[in-house]
Design an enzyme around this catalytic site. Sequence first.
Site, PDB file in Angstrom:
ATOM      1  N   GLU A 187       0.795  -1.220   0.000  1.00 32.10           N
ATOM      2  CA  GLU A 187       0.000   0.000   0.000  1.00 32.10           C
ATOM      3  C   GLU A 187       0.834   1.279   0.000  1.00 32.10           C
ATOM      4  O   GLU A 187       0.307   2.358  -0.277  1.00 32.10           O
ATOM      5  CB  GLU A 187      -0.956  -0.022   1.204  1.00 32.10           C
ATOM      6  CG  GLU A 187      -2.015  -1.092   1.032  1.00 32.10           C
ATOM      7  CD  GLU A 187      -2.668  -1.557   2.335  1.00 32.10           C
ATOM      8  OE1 GLU A 187      -3.680  -2.235   2.236  1.00 32.10           O
ATOM      9  OE2 GLU A 187      -2.160  -1.247   3.428  1.00 32.10           O
ATOM     10  N   ASP A 217     -12.595  -6.925  -0.939  1.00 34.72           N
ATOM     11  CA  ASP A 217     -13.408  -8.138  -0.834  1.00 34.72           C
ATOM     12  C   ASP A 217     -14.741  -7.767  -0.219  1.00 34.72           C
ATOM     13  O   ASP A 217     -14.935  -6.634   0.205  1.00 34.72           O
ATOM     14  CB  ASP A 217     -12.673  -9.178   0.043  1.00 34.72           C
ATOM     15  CG  ASP A 217     -12.380  -8.631   1.437  1.00 34.72           C
ATOM     16  OD1 ASP A 217     -13.257  -8.733   2.302  1.00 34.72           O
ATOM     17  OD2 ASP A 217     -11.284  -8.057   1.654  1.00 34.72           O
TER      18      ASP A 217
END
Length: 245
Positions: free
Chosen positions: A11, A207
């Site tokens: 990230e 997700d």
Amino acid sequence: MLGILAALPEEITELLAEMGPTATVRRLGMRDYHVGVLRGQPCVLALTRIGKVAAAATTAMLLHEFRVRAVVFTGVAGGIHEQVQVGDVVIGDTLLQHDLDARPLFARYEVPMLGRTHFSTEAALTELLAHCAEDFLSAYAHGRAVAPAVRRGPIATGDCFVGDLATLTRLRAELPDALCVEMEGAAVAQVCHEFGVPCAVLRTVSDRADNSATVDFRRFLQEVASVYSAGILRRFLQALPPPAN
Ligand code: SAH
């Protein structure tokens, strides 16, 4: 300085590379704090690792050791609200620990002896982050079939990866407004509140926090979430007013 935190290396890899070899590193409590300049803004970048304790420890150190005017957390999350899809971006307006329960001594979700359940992100930073996310996504989605959305709302944090229908259903019933679940945001927001430093939280939905949550998680992280994170934060850093001194 601006503090930029993330739980997973993917990230912040791009931003770290952009800081370049001029960045200096301070190692404290098994964490590296990279100090340098990004798009004209003095920044400290650090990896918290996963979970609330890890995130709180990293944030406390960041706020104590560096003169940080604000903290931005970037990462991925599981979408729990029906309207939140994989690939959407969630900007947190309030954060709560969904696994905190000290009843009957304190109300459900209340942080004992702090007298509150939710921690708010800072309005102006959040507004700017949402604007930058919209701007990035409209460029990213150009020519693609499905356009991801930017959503602003509550985020639920807890020390578990939510990847089964029973937990998802329970969380949805208990926290109908929550947009996504993750494992660090509310801890960062609590520590920022305690130090009186504004914060903002940006999450790309990786997700749907259901039985398929672990499928393609790594690939999504590398191919989508890290691209989003860098793209949105670059715009954010450029748009942020220059430091005051
Ligand atoms: N399976 C992953 C583990 C990542 S843990 C791996 O192999 O590395 C999940 C990380 O992503 C945490 O930092 C958390 O904040 C975020 N996250 C993404 N989806 C999540 C979900 N469904 N539940 C909880 N955290 C989630």
